[in-house]
Write a protein that holds these residues in place. Structure first.
Motif, PDB file in Angstrom:
ATOM      1  N   ARG A 309       0.847  -1.193   0.000  1.00  0.00           N
ATOM      2  CA  ARG A 309       0.000   0.000   0.000  1.00  0.00           C
ATOM      3  C   ARG A 309       0.877   1.235   0.000  1.00  0.00           C
ATOM      4  O   ARG A 309       1.835   1.327   0.767  1.00  0.00           O
ATOM      5  N   LEU A 310       0.548   2.217  -0.883  1.00  0.00           N
ATOM      6  CA  LEU A 310       1.394   3.395  -1.005  1.00  0.00           C
ATOM      7  C   LEU A 310       0.920   4.483  -0.033  1.00  0.00           C
ATOM      8  O   LEU A 310       0.337   5.485  -0.438  1.00  0.00           O
ATOM      9  N   VAL A 311       1.141   4.240   1.246  1.00  0.00           N
ATOM     10  CA  VAL A 311       0.716   5.187   2.274  1.00  0.00           C
ATOM     11  C   VAL A 311       1.925   5.665   3.064  1.00  0.00           C
ATOM     12  O   VAL A 311       3.003   5.075   2.999  1.00  0.00           O
ATOM     13  N   LYS A 312       1.666   6.746   3.815  1.00  0.00           N
ATOM     14  CA  LYS A 312       2.745   7.409   4.536  1.00  0.00           C
ATOM     15  C   LYS A 312       3.455   6.480   5.517  1.00  0.00           C
ATOM     16  O   LYS A 312       4.688   6.426   5.558  1.00  0.00           O
ATOM     17  N   ASP A 313       2.680   5.711   6.290  1.00  0.00           N
ATOM     18  CA  ASP A 313       3.340   4.910   7.329  1.00  0.00           C
ATOM     19  C   ASP A 313       4.075   3.694   6.781  1.00  0.00           C
ATOM     20  O   ASP A 313       4.755   2.998   7.517  1.00  0.00           O
ATOM     21  N   GLY A 315       6.312   4.302   4.710  1.00  0.00           N
ATOM     22  CA  GLY A 315       7.605   4.926   4.440  1.00  0.00           C
ATOM     23  C   GLY A 315       7.766   5.516   3.053  1.00  0.00           C
ATOM     24  O   GLY A 315       8.884   5.834   2.640  1.00  0.00           O
ATOM     25  N   HIS A 316       6.651   5.710   2.316  1.00  0.00           N
ATOM     26  CA  HIS A 316       6.802   6.216   0.950  1.00  0.00           C
ATOM     27  C   HIS A 316       7.338   7.640   0.858  1.00  0.00           C
ATOM     28  O   HIS A 316       8.064   7.951  -0.090  1.00  0.00           O
ATOM     29  N   PRO A 317       7.045   8.513   1.848  1.00  0.00           N
ATOM     30  CA  PRO A 317       7.697   9.830   1.781  1.00  0.00           C
ATOM     31  C   PRO A 317       9.227   9.716   1.783  1.00  0.00           C
ATOM     32  O   PRO A 317       9.912  10.463   1.085  1.00  0.00           O
ATOM     33  N   LEU A 318       9.769   8.764   2.525  1.00  0.00           N
ATOM     34  CA  LEU A 318      11.226   8.585   2.571  1.00  0.00           C
ATOM     35  C   LEU A 318      11.765   8.139   1.218  1.00  0.00           C
ATOM     36  O   LEU A 318      12.734   8.690   0.706  1.00  0.00           O
ATOM     37  N   LEU A 319      11.113   7.134   0.642  1.00  0.00           N
ATOM     38  CA  LEU A 319      11.617   6.593  -0.625  1.00  0.00           C
ATOM     39  C   LEU A 319      11.470   7.608  -1.745  1.00  0.00           C
ATOM     40  O   LEU A 319      12.363   7.754  -2.586  1.00  0.00           O
ATOM     41  N   TYR A 320      10.340   8.332  -1.725  1.00  0.00           N
ATOM     42  CA  TYR A 320      10.096   9.357  -2.742  1.00  0.00           C
ATOM     43  C   TYR A 320      11.249  10.364  -2.745  1.00  0.00           C
ATOM     44  O   TYR A 320      11.844  10.660  -3.780  1.00  0.00           O
ATOM     45  N   GLU A 321      11.594  10.864  -1.574  1.00  0.00           N
ATOM     46  CA  GLU A 321      12.627  11.889  -1.483  1.00  0.00           C
ATOM     47  C   GLU A 321      14.017  11.316  -1.790  1.00  0.00           C
ATOM     48  O   GLU A 321      14.793  11.908  -2.536  1.00  0.00           O
ATOM     49  N   ALA A 322      14.302  10.144  -1.230  1.00  0.00           N
ATOM     50  CA  ALA A 322      15.624   9.546  -1.451  1.00  0.00           C
ATOM     51  C   ALA A 322      15.814   9.199  -2.927  1.00  0.00           C
ATOM     52  O   ALA A 322      16.876   9.458  -3.499  1.00  0.00           O
ATOM     53  N   PHE A 323      14.768   8.658  -3.564  1.00  0.00           N
ATOM     54  CA  PHE A 323      14.934   8.271  -4.965  1.00  0.00           C
ATOM     55  C   PHE A 323      15.072   9.499  -5.867  1.00  0.00           C
ATOM     56  O   PHE A 323      15.849   9.476  -6.830  1.00  0.00           O
ATOM     57  N   SER A 324      14.331  10.580  -5.547  1.00  0.00           N
ATOM     58  CA  SER A 324      14.433  11.774  -6.398  1.00  0.00           C
ATOM     59  C   SER A 324      15.860  12.332  -6.342  1.00  0.00           C
ATOM     60  O   SER A 324      16.344  12.890  -7.323  1.00  0.00           O
ATOM     61  N   LYS A 325      16.555  12.151  -5.224  1.00  0.00           N
ATOM     62  CA  LYS A 325      17.958  12.587  -5.135  1.00  0.00           C
ATOM     63  C   LYS A 325      18.875  11.595  -5.839  1.00  0.00           C
ATOM     64  O   LYS A 325      19.826  11.985  -6.512  1.00  0.00           O
ATOM     65  N   ALA A 367       5.944 -11.998 -11.226  1.00  0.00           N
ATOM     66  CA  ALA A 367       6.783 -11.494 -12.316  1.00  0.00           C
ATOM     67  C   ALA A 367       7.508 -10.221 -11.880  1.00  0.00           C
ATOM     68  O   ALA A 367       8.689 -10.028 -12.193  1.00  0.00           O
ATOM     69  N   PHE A 368       6.813  -9.374 -11.132  1.00  0.00           N
ATOM     70  CA  PHE A 368       7.409  -8.125 -10.633  1.00  0.00           C
ATOM     71  C   PHE A 368       8.673  -8.408  -9.821  1.00  0.00           C
ATOM     72  O   PHE A 368       9.719  -7.816 -10.056  1.00  0.00           O
ATOM     73  N   TYR A 369       8.571  -9.340  -8.855  1.00  0.00           N
ATOM     74  CA  TYR A 369       9.739  -9.638  -8.017  1.00  0.00           C
ATOM     75  C   TYR A 369      10.906 -10.117  -8.872  1.00  0.00           C
ATOM     76  O   TYR A 369      12.060  -9.821  -8.601  1.00  0.00           O
ATOM     77  N   ASN A 370      10.596 -10.878  -9.913  1.00  0.00           N
ATOM     78  CA  ASN A 370      11.670 -11.405 -10.742  1.00  0.00           C
ATOM     79  C   ASN A 370      12.283 -10.339 -11.644  1.00  0.00           C
ATOM     80  O   ASN A 370      13.410 -10.494 -12.100  1.00  0.00           O
ATOM     81  N   ALA A 371      11.537  -9.258 -11.891  1.00  0.00           N
ATOM     82  CA  ALA A 371      12.026  -8.218 -12.801  1.00  0.00           C
ATOM     83  C   ALA A 371      12.990  -7.248 -12.130  1.00  0.00           C
ATOM     84  O   ALA A 371      13.681  -6.497 -12.816  1.00  0.00           O
ATOM     85  N   ILE A 372      13.035  -7.232 -10.801  1.00  0.00           N
ATOM     86  CA  ILE A 372      13.849  -6.217 -10.114  1.00  0.00           C
ATOM     87  C   ILE A 372      15.212  -6.790  -9.703  1.00  0.00           C
ATOM     88  O   ILE A 372      15.413  -8.005  -9.711  1.00  0.00           O
ATOM     89  N   ASP A 373      16.135  -5.871  -9.360  1.00  0.00           N
ATOM     90  CA  ASP A 373      17.447  -6.312  -8.864  1.00  0.00           C
ATOM     91  C   ASP A 373      17.482  -6.329  -7.350  1.00  0.00           C
ATOM     92  O   ASP A 373      18.177  -7.126  -6.746  1.00  0.00           O
ATOM     93  N   VAL A 374      16.750  -5.402  -6.740  1.00  0.00           N
ATOM     94  CA  VAL A 374      16.755  -5.340  -5.275  1.00  0.00           C
ATOM     95  C   VAL A 374      15.407  -4.796  -4.809  1.00  0.00           C
ATOM     96  O   VAL A 374      14.826  -3.923  -5.452  1.00  0.00           O
ATOM     97  N   PHE A 375      14.900  -5.362  -3.709  1.00  0.00           N
ATOM     98  CA  PHE A 375      13.588  -4.974  -3.201  1.00  0.00           C
ATOM     99  C   PHE A 375      13.764  -4.003  -2.035  1.00  0.00           C
ATOM    100  O   PHE A 375      14.564  -4.247  -1.128  1.00  0.00           O
ATOM    101  N   VAL A 376      13.003  -2.893  -2.067  1.00  0.00           N
ATOM    102  CA  VAL A 376      13.120  -1.885  -1.018  1.00  0.00           C
ATOM    103  C   VAL A 376      11.862  -1.891  -0.160  1.00  0.00           C
ATOM    104  O   VAL A 376      10.752  -1.861  -0.682  1.00  0.00           O
ATOM    105  N   ASN A 377      12.021  -1.956   1.148  1.00  0.00           N
ATOM    106  CA  ASN A 377      10.882  -1.856   2.055  1.00  0.00           C
ATOM    107  C   ASN A 377      11.183  -0.770   3.085  1.00  0.00           C
ATOM    108  O   ASN A 377      11.869  -1.013   4.064  1.00  0.00           O
ATOM    109  N   PRO A 378      10.672   0.466   2.815  1.00  0.00           N
ATOM    110  CA  PRO A 378      11.028   1.589   3.686  1.00  0.00           C
ATOM    111  C   PRO A 378      10.057   1.781   4.853  1.00  0.00           C
ATOM    112  O   PRO A 378       9.899   2.877   5.351  1.00  0.00           O
ATOM    113  N   THR A 379       9.398   0.728   5.311  1.00  0.00           N
ATOM    114  CA  THR A 379       8.298   0.869   6.266  1.00  0.00           C
ATOM    115  C   THR A 379       8.683   1.616   7.548  1.00  0.00           C
ATOM    116  O   THR A 379       9.826   1.573   8.010  1.00  0.00           O
ATOM    117  N   LEU A 380       7.694   2.326   8.092  1.00  0.00           N
ATOM    118  CA  LEU A 380       7.872   3.020   9.367  1.00  0.00           C
ATOM    119  C   LEU A 380       7.077   2.327  10.470  1.00  0.00           C
ATOM    120  O   LEU A 380       6.955   2.842  11.579  1.00  0.00           O
TER     121      LEU A 380
END
Ligand SMILES: *[C@@H]1O[C@H](CO)[C@@H](O)[C@H](O)[C@H]1NC(C)=O
Ligand SMILES: *[C@@H]1O[C@H](CO)[C@@H](O)[C@H](O)[C@H]1NC(C)=O
Ligand SMILES: *[C@@H]1O[C@H](CO)[C@@H](O)[C@H](O)[C@H]1NC(C)=O
Length: 483
Positions: A309-313, A315-325, A367-380
């Motif tokens: 779920r793409l919600v604040k808790d 950790g999506h605000p963290l990933l959004y900001e870190a990835f944009s940098k 298929a999604f899991y197989n398509a990526i190189d590394v999985f990120v879980n920024p949960t708070l």
């Protein structure tokens, strides 16, 4: 010279002393050597902490074990030594592919136990989707009367009580507080599974508030929950001991139940949740196909993935900001976002390197899991354990996750499996850069190690065997002795 003037020793004595010297010489060398060899052999057979696939050579009373039962090898035998009659209290019973953490866990577990021959009776609320056929085989679903999805524990208790009087259950299992403590108190053969406790919510509030910007006001709802959580912790500590056996779904939650909630060690058991091992596995061609379908280059540099779920808790605000940098410095890095929620549109602002795919079916997710190189879980939210981490590891992927006691203690237990970061933007960005520096090849190695660990720990069948052994141990002490 005085040297040459030594008197010559008689022949016999000389021979004798040479012989003794030689003997002493030989003994002096060989005896310690033998000792060293013997000590080495006995110590190497005694002190190996981990057998090959992280399986502990442990023996003793299972009730006193303080690590996850999943770490023990349970011999798979087609039929269990004793067929158990099991009662389950679950607020809901999932039908079809509807997600839902706690109910899904009950479903996966008790369907597996029923397949092993146990007589499982599920006491639950009326089903939302009433297409389920009320057959006579197990698990037998016993819905109390009333509105669909609306849990009435006293109605469920009446049904249970009637069946229990007819023929007593061997074990009673409550998913969280589905069976309230004042009814559970008198059942010595009861186990309750906790998918998150208030003490974890307290930590969760702390992590979440620390991500608030200096000029950002606290939302009234969050403030209320912050003030409410301490009385909740105190309340839980006071009533939890009414439940006889406790199952924690992470090692760190087990530790809290023993050390903060003061439940005696022999009544706290850690069994990690399992994911369907047939649903998630490493499949290179599936991943490549998915990449070309969504337009991510096969030769592109690194592909990060995030799901849920793409919600604040989460950790999506963290990933959004870190990835944009990150993407400014490393323009070839991609991010694939699987899931929906309020942060969907924010991610779309980040340009062509971010693919937002919305909610996914289980086969698309595979298929999604197989398509990526590394999985990120920024949960708070350090409550329970996110199944997505286990699914990614089962699919052979390295993970990047918040350094929470639950994740450190049960998931990323070895540095080889990936990276952990303090849940703030700087730390996440640093970790993402480290992963980019390492590159795809090294991450694939890490993914292989993750997969081996996941296959030995996180499968649904491993979880079912662990619960079966716990339930057998609750019924009869002789099953508590392992192996
Ligand atoms: C938070 O709640 C407390 C107690 O209800 C109240 O005293 C305080 O003013 C609230 N603070 C904010 C920022 O809403
Ligand atoms: C990937 O391959 C395409 C076409 O083969 C090429 O245009 C592109 O520059 C390559 N990208 C990288 C990062 O090597
Ligand atoms: C417990 O199990 C053992 C071994 O299977 C059996 O001999 C014993 O009778 C059982 N005890 C009870 C109380 O069922």
């Amino acid at each position: 010279m005085a040297f040459n003037n030594k008197p010559k020793k008689p022949h016999l004595i000389s021979f004798h002393s040479n012989f003794v010297t030689a003997l002493l010489f030989i003994l002096a060398f060989t005896v310690p050597l033998l000792f060293i060899i013997i000590l080495h052999i006995s110590s190497s057979s005694r002190c190996t902490p981990f057998a090959p696939n992280n399986v502990e050579p442990w023996s003793g009373d299972l009730r006193n074990m303080q690590f996850a039962w999943n770490r023990l090898p349970f011999k798979y035998i087609q039929s269990p030594p004793v067929v158990l009659k099991i009662a389950v209290f679950s607020r809901k019973w999932p039908t079809g592919t509807t997600p839902g953490g706690m109910e899904r866990h009950a479903y996966t577990l008790h369907t597996a136990l029923a397949h092993r021959g146990h007589r499982v009776h599920v006491f639950t609320s009326p089903l939302v989707d009433n297409n389920i056929d009320h057959r006579d085989d197990y698990p037998r679903i016993r819905c109390h009367e009333g509105d669909a999805g609306k849990w009435r524990y006293n109605k469920a208790w009446e049904l249970f009580d009637e069946e229990n009087r007819r023929e007593p259950f061997d074990v009673v299992h409550s998913e969280s507080v589905a069976l309230p403590h004042w009814l559970a108190r008198d059942l010595k053969n009861l186990a309750v599974s906790w998918h998150g406790v208030a003490f974890e919510s307290l930590q969760s509030s702390i992590y979440q508030d620390l991500t608030r910007k200096p000029n950002e006001p606290m939302s009234p709802a969050f403030n209320d929950s912050l003030y409410g959580v301490v009385p909740k912790v105190l309340n839980e500590i006071r009533f939890f001991h009414n439940y006889n056996h406790h199952v924690a779904i992470s090692d760190s939650c087990g530790e809290m139940l023993r050390d903060v909630y003061q439940i005696p060690i022999g009544r706290v058991h850690v069994v990690l949740n399992g994911v369907d091992e047939t649903g998630f596995r490493n499949d290179l061609s599936l991943g490549l196909e998915f990449r070309s379908k969504i337009g991510v280059p096969i030769n592109g540099s690194l592909v990060l993935g995030v799901a849920g779920r793409l919600v604040k808790d989460k950790g999506h605000p963290l990933l959004y900001e870190a990835f944009s940098k990150l993407v400014k410095k490393h323009p070839h890095v991609h991010l694939i976002v699987a899931g929906s929620g309020p942060w969907e549109n924010r991610y779309k602002e980040l340009g062509p390197r971010v693919q937002v795919l919305g909610s996914m079916s289980p086969s698309e997710l595979k298929a999604f899991y197989n398509a990526i190189d590394v999985f990120v879980n920024p949960t708070l939210r350090p409550q329970g354990l996110d199944l997505t981490l286990m699914e990614a590891m089962m699919s052979g992927k390295a993970v990047i996750a918040s350094r929470f006691p639950s994740i450190k203690g049960s998931i990323v237990v070895n540095d080889e499996f990936g990276f952990m970061f303090a849940p703030n933007v700087e730390s996440l960005l640093e970790t993402l850069e480290e992963a980019v520096r390492e590159g795809r090849k090294r991450l694939a190695q890490r993914g292989k190690a993750s997969q081996e660990y996941a296959a030995s720990m996180f499968t649904a069948s491993k979880m079912a065997l662990a619960y079966e052994r716990l339930f057998l141990c609750i019924k009869n002490d002789t099953f508590c002795v392992y192996p």
